[in-house]
Design a protein around this motif. Structure first.
Motif, PDB file in Angstrom:
ATOM      1  N   ASP A   1      11.826 -19.029  18.708  1.00  0.00           N
ATOM      2  CA  ASP A   1      11.300 -20.407  19.464  1.00  0.00           C
ATOM      3  C   ASP A   1      10.035 -21.182  18.897  1.00  0.00           C
ATOM      4  O   ASP A   1       9.355 -20.645  17.939  1.00  0.00           O
ATOM      5  N   ASP A   2      10.400 -22.504  19.048  1.00  0.00           N
ATOM      6  CA  ASP A   2       9.105 -23.301  18.110  1.00  0.00           C
ATOM      7  C   ASP A   2       7.951 -22.835  18.593  1.00  0.00           C
ATOM      8  O   ASP A   2       7.324 -23.293  16.904  1.00  0.00           O
ATOM      9  N   ALA A   3       7.280 -22.624  19.124  1.00  0.00           N
ATOM     10  CA  ALA A   3       5.996 -21.885  19.490  1.00  0.00           C
ATOM     11  C   ALA A   3       5.803 -20.500  18.637  1.00  0.00           C
ATOM     12  O   ALA A   3       4.688 -20.795  18.429  1.00  0.00           O
ATOM     13  N   LEU A   4       6.559 -20.062  18.504  1.00  0.00           N
ATOM     14  CA  LEU A   4       6.261 -18.736  17.240  1.00  0.00           C
ATOM     15  C   LEU A   4       6.428 -19.508  16.661  1.00  0.00           C
ATOM     16  O   LEU A   4       5.464 -19.207  15.687  1.00  0.00           O
ATOM     17  N   ALA A   5       7.233 -20.361  15.474  1.00  0.00           N
ATOM     18  CA  ALA A   5       6.642 -21.096  14.347  1.00  0.00           C
ATOM     19  C   ALA A   5       5.387 -21.562  14.196  1.00  0.00           C
ATOM     20  O   ALA A   5       4.768 -21.557  13.127  1.00  0.00           O
ATOM     21  N   PHE A   6       4.697 -21.935  14.901  1.00  0.00           N
ATOM     22  CA  PHE A   6       3.211 -23.007  15.543  1.00  0.00           C
ATOM     23  C   PHE A   6       2.262 -21.883  14.885  1.00  0.00           C
ATOM     24  O   PHE A   6       1.637 -21.681  13.945  1.00  0.00           O
ATOM     25  N   ALA A   7       2.702 -20.428  15.220  1.00  0.00           N
ATOM     26  CA  ALA A   7       1.343 -19.524  15.333  1.00  0.00           C
ATOM     27  C   ALA A   7       1.673 -18.784  13.915  1.00  0.00           C
ATOM     28  O   ALA A   7       0.657 -18.562  13.634  1.00  0.00           O
ATOM     29  N   LEU A   8       3.329 -18.372  13.576  1.00  0.00           N
ATOM     30  CA  LEU A   8       3.758 -18.104  12.413  1.00  0.00           C
ATOM     31  C   LEU A   8       2.831 -18.603  11.430  1.00  0.00           C
ATOM     32  O   LEU A   8       2.245 -18.268  10.532  1.00  0.00           O
ATOM     33  N   GLY A   9       2.872 -19.707  11.012  1.00  0.00           N
ATOM     34  CA  GLY A   9       2.262 -20.588  10.410  1.00  0.00           C
ATOM     35  C   GLY A   9       1.166 -20.818  10.217  1.00  0.00           C
ATOM     36  O   GLY A   9       0.560 -20.714   9.154  1.00  0.00           O
ATOM     37  N   TRP A  10       0.345 -20.762  11.296  1.00  0.00           N
ATOM     38  CA  TRP A  10      -1.114 -20.886  10.761  1.00  0.00           C
ATOM     39  C   TRP A  10      -1.410 -19.610  10.767  1.00  0.00           C
ATOM     40  O   TRP A  10      -2.071 -19.244   9.842  1.00  0.00           O
ATOM     41  N   ALA A  11      -0.944 -18.752  11.245  1.00  0.00           N
ATOM     42  CA  ALA A  11      -1.123 -16.894  10.585  1.00  0.00           C
ATOM     43  C   ALA A  11      -1.203 -16.316   9.179  1.00  0.00           C
ATOM     44  O   ALA A  11      -2.082 -16.584   8.397  1.00  0.00           O
ATOM     45  N   TYR A  12       0.328 -17.488   8.130  1.00  0.00           N
ATOM     46  CA  TYR A  12       0.485 -17.810   7.578  1.00  0.00           C
ATOM     47  C   TYR A  12      -0.599 -17.782   6.454  1.00  0.00           C
ATOM     48  O   TYR A  12      -0.776 -17.775   5.412  1.00  0.00           O
ATOM     49  N   TRP A  13      -1.079 -19.405   6.955  1.00  0.00           N
ATOM     50  CA  TRP A  13      -1.698 -19.972   5.865  1.00  0.00           C
ATOM     51  C   TRP A  13      -3.659 -19.633   6.374  1.00  0.00           C
ATOM     52  O   TRP A  13      -3.397 -19.985   4.799  1.00  0.00           O
ATOM     53  N   TYR A  14      -3.559 -18.964   7.021  1.00  0.00           N
ATOM     54  CA  TYR A  14      -4.974 -18.371   7.254  1.00  0.00           C
ATOM     55  C   TYR A  14      -4.795 -17.037   6.417  1.00  0.00           C
ATOM     56  O   TYR A  14      -5.783 -17.090   5.955  1.00  0.00           O
ATOM     57  N   LEU A  15      -3.767 -16.134   6.344  1.00  0.00           N
ATOM     58  CA  LEU A  15      -3.465 -14.980   5.693  1.00  0.00           C
ATOM     59  C   LEU A  15      -4.119 -15.163   3.503  1.00  0.00           C
ATOM     60  O   LEU A  15      -4.065 -14.674   3.374  1.00  0.00           O
ATOM     61  N   TRP A  16      -3.549 -16.136   3.371  1.00  0.00           N
ATOM     62  CA  TRP A  16      -3.850 -16.623   2.379  1.00  0.00           C
ATOM     63  C   TRP A  16      -4.883 -17.960   1.992  1.00  0.00           C
ATOM     64  O   TRP A  16      -5.275 -17.750   0.814  1.00  0.00           O
ATOM     65  N   VAL A  17      -5.725 -18.595   3.010  1.00  0.00           N
ATOM     66  CA  VAL A  17      -7.041 -18.379   2.651  1.00  0.00           C
ATOM     67  C   VAL A  17      -8.070 -17.856   2.385  1.00  0.00           C
ATOM     68  O   VAL A  17      -9.367 -17.207   1.766  1.00  0.00           O
TER      69      VAL A  17
ATOM     70  N   THR B   1      -7.086 -26.405   2.132  1.00  0.00           N
ATOM     71  CA  THR B   1      -7.289 -25.356   1.940  1.00  0.00           C
ATOM     72  C   THR B   1      -8.215 -24.687   1.457  1.00  0.00           C
ATOM     73  O   THR B   1      -9.088 -23.679   1.967  1.00  0.00           O
ATOM     74  N   ASN B   2      -8.652 -25.565   0.438  1.00  0.00           N
ATOM     75  CA  ASN B   2      -9.617 -24.465  -0.461  1.00  0.00           C
ATOM     76  C   ASN B   2     -11.045 -24.932   0.267  1.00  0.00           C
ATOM     77  O   ASN B   2     -11.828 -24.261   0.098  1.00  0.00           O
ATOM     78  N   VAL B   3     -11.123 -25.566   0.875  1.00  0.00           N
ATOM     79  CA  VAL B   3     -12.086 -25.891   1.852  1.00  0.00           C
ATOM     80  C   VAL B   3     -12.923 -24.510   2.514  1.00  0.00           C
ATOM     81  O   VAL B   3     -14.009 -24.108   3.028  1.00  0.00           O
ATOM     82  N   PHE B   4     -11.667 -24.442   3.134  1.00  0.00           N
ATOM     83  CA  PHE B   4     -11.799 -22.994   4.038  1.00  0.00           C
ATOM     84  C   PHE B   4     -11.747 -21.914   3.452  1.00  0.00           C
ATOM     85  O   PHE B   4     -12.277 -20.915   4.303  1.00  0.00           O
ATOM     86  N   ALA B   5     -11.619 -22.351   2.191  1.00  0.00           N
ATOM     87  CA  ALA B   5     -11.940 -20.906   1.116  1.00  0.00           C
ATOM     88  C   ALA B   5     -13.261 -20.437   1.169  1.00  0.00           C
ATOM     89  O   ALA B   5     -14.061 -19.448   0.777  1.00  0.00           O
ATOM     90  N   CYS B   6     -14.202 -21.227   1.336  1.00  0.00           N
ATOM     91  CA  CYS B   6     -15.488 -21.193   1.178  1.00  0.00           C
ATOM     92  C   CYS B   6     -16.162 -20.239   1.936  1.00  0.00           C
ATOM     93  O   CYS B   6     -17.622 -20.702   1.863  1.00  0.00           O
ATOM     94  N   ILE B   7     -15.547 -19.537   2.984  1.00  0.00           N
ATOM     95  CA  ILE B   7     -15.985 -18.638   3.501  1.00  0.00           C
ATOM     96  C   ILE B   7     -16.421 -17.394   2.331  1.00  0.00           C
ATOM     97  O   ILE B   7     -17.349 -16.784   2.863  1.00  0.00           O
ATOM     98  N   VAL B   8     -16.067 -17.568   1.431  1.00  0.00           N
ATOM     99  CA  VAL B   8     -16.516 -16.729   0.782  1.00  0.00           C
ATOM    100  C   VAL B   8     -17.753 -16.900   0.218  1.00  0.00           C
ATOM    101  O   VAL B   8     -18.486 -15.999  -0.487  1.00  0.00           O
ATOM    102  N   PHE B   9     -18.687 -17.188   0.499  1.00  0.00           N
ATOM    103  CA  PHE B   9     -20.149 -17.584   0.814  1.00  0.00           C
ATOM    104  C   PHE B   9     -21.034 -17.283   1.131  1.00  0.00           C
ATOM    105  O   PHE B   9     -21.981 -16.496   1.326  1.00  0.00           O
TER     106      PHE B   9
END
Length: 505
Positions: A127-143, A345-353
């Motif tokens: 389902d294309d909706a699953l791809a949407f949720a999966l893509g953002w979950a995968y991006w968050y993982l790497w952030v 991506t690098n901006v969101f990685a600032c959660i490290v602060f």
């Protein structure tokens, strides 16, 4: 599991559903892909990524990619939480699951080598909706992985000097990673190749030293397996095993050299506490070990940071060009680098602060914990995609036995991995239910599940997507038709020639 198409292209043909082969055109690296010459565009929102990585780059990136801060730093926490046996059990179980996940992904990627990888497969096979949720979950993982790398390198580098505060080192490496990532794919590949070589050689040296230390050849005593007896093989029984599923590393050698209750592993103010490898070698009297291990960690973090930005930015690029992320994120520069995705991506990685504040540190730890849950979700979806791909082949009259690469032990391996990942999604946080119940830990360990479902439902309702039927599944677009090589073209060179070709490309 990168979603980039920046690999060296080879010559292949892509048939459509009717079996016809469309016109092929040359890629920049000499390969041929389907399409018309007019399709080659210069629009920064649609420009293709560069395909310049060589075979030696890909091989060393694959080998060295597993050697990062998680292996060299987080393994200390795994040892403390689960003990040597508990951590080793986690490592073995997760290793089996990863093997079958890679078998599933390898089978699909070999026949349908699309840019979006498993995110594209989720859209086409489920389902294309699953791809949407999966893509953002995968991006968050790497952030979160990237944020953890900033935290690790800022702590480790303070072993040499404390003249610069931790947040200062984070800023320095923030700009360093961003600069290196914008140099282009060829520079990335070359840098990753040599950094991976250094990491692999250093880890081999550690394995040899670990054996010598354990047997008494180096150091004041013969260790053997005495730490498995006292303080024990398990730190917290089955609970310790549950806590270490996402952080088990070179745990076997570490587990025989260091007791799980070692004070250096527990001390928050200890500079060597981040690296159990350093503790083991220092305790054995190898004084330069601390400097060598810290240098190795810095190198591994630079490598891992580049890889994290690489994968996360390409994930955003794919989603942007498929309407699942804002269009501006899909911009690329003349070198084919998705620079907007890198900055985003690098901006969101600032959660490290957040880690710099004692109160906000809890929030940061929670965000990092969620990355482990995201990993199991991604692996689960890959398993479902593989099962439906196989079923669609049969439904559309295709013979799975003719696939150029077939997953080992299918369907048992795929179902085993799927069941294992679903189990781990819930099991990794079950300790929050123990008496007394911890509402904070419950939220940290399971909040990503309803968020993932929310992303899926909202996108599905908004875009009115439909579940893909097996008969309608697109298993043709981007499909690769392999052509048998002539017998006289088979490479029969000796092993020395193959090693030489890996080194020089």
């Amino acid at each position: 599991m990168s979603q980039s198409d920046e690999f060296s292209a080879s010559t292949y043909r892509m048939p459509n559903k009717d079996g016809d082969v469309d016109k092929t055109v040359k890629t920049a690296s000499g390969g041929e892909v389907v399409g018309d010459e007019e399709d080659v565009v210069t629009d920064p929102f649609a420009a293709p990524l560069k395909r310049q990585l060589k075979s030696r780059h890909l091989q060393m990136i694959a080998i060295g990619g597993i050697i990062g801060p998680g292996l060299l730093v987080s393994s200390g926490n795994a040892l403390h939480e689960g003990g040597p046996a508990g951590s080793l059990i986690s490592f073995c179980l997760v290793g089996i699951i990863v093997f079958f996940v890679m078998q599933s992904l390898g089978e699909m990627a070999t026949i349908i080598p699309v840019t979006g990888s498993f995110t594209e497969y989720a859209a086409r096979f489920i389902d294309d909706a699953l791809a949407f949720a999966l893509g953002w979950a995968y991006w968050y993982l790497w952030v979160t992985v990237l944020a953890n790398e900033y935290n690790s390198v800022s702590l480790v580098i303070q072993y040499w000097t404390t003249a610069v505060p931790q947040w200062g080192w984070i800023l320095i490496f923030w700009f360093l990673f961003l600069t290196l990532s914008n140099l282009g794919i060829l520079a990335y590949g070359e840098m990753e190749f040599w950094l991976s070589v250094i990491k692999v050689l250093a880890l081999i040296v550690f394995f040899i030293l670990a054996i010598c230390i354990s047997t008494g050849g180096i150091g004041p005593q013969t260790i053997g397996f005495k730490y498995w007896d006292h303080p024990g093989a398990f730190a917290d029984g089955i609970n310790g095993v549950a806590k270490t599923f996402v952080v088990a590393g070179t745990i076997f050698f570490i587990g025989i050299l260091i007791p799980w209750n070692d004070k250096q592993l527990l001390g928050n103010g200890s500079k060597t506490a981040s690296s159990p490898l350093t503790i083991a070698l220092t305790d054995a009297g190898i004084l330069p070990a601390a400097h060598l291990i810290n240098a190795l960690i810095v190198i591994s973090v630079i490598s891992a940071g580049n890889s994290s930005l690489y994968v996360a930015s390409r994930t955003l690029l794919f989603m942007s060009r498929n309407g699942k992320a804002p269009k501006f994120i899909g911009r690329t520069n003349r070198a084919g680098v998705p620079w907007v995705g890198l900055i985003f991506t690098n901006v969101f990685a600032c959660i490290v602060f957040l880690e710099q504040s004692s109160s906000a540190g809890t929030v940061y730890s929670a965000l990092i914990t969620l990355s482990g849950v995201a990993t199991f979700i991604v692996w689960s979806v890959i398993g479902v995609c593989h099962i439906r791909f196989r079923r669609a082949l049969v439904a559309q009259g295709e013979d799975p036995s003719k696939l150029p690469y077939q997953a080992a032990f299918y369907p048992y391996g795929t179902y085993l991995a799927l069941a294992g990942n679903i189990f781990l999604v819930f099991f990794q946080g079950y300790t929050c239910f123990l008496n007394p119940f911890s509402s904070t830990d419950f939220v940290i360990n399971y909040i990503l599940l309803p968020v993932f479902v929310l992303f899926f439902v909202v996108y599905k309702v908004w875009n009115k997507t439909k579940f893909v039927r097996l008969e309608d599944m697109d298993i043709w677009t981007g499909r690769r038709e392999f052509v048998e090589e002539d017998a006289d073209e088979v490479d029969n060179s000796g092993w020395w020639s193959k090693i030489y070709s890996i080194v020089v490309g």
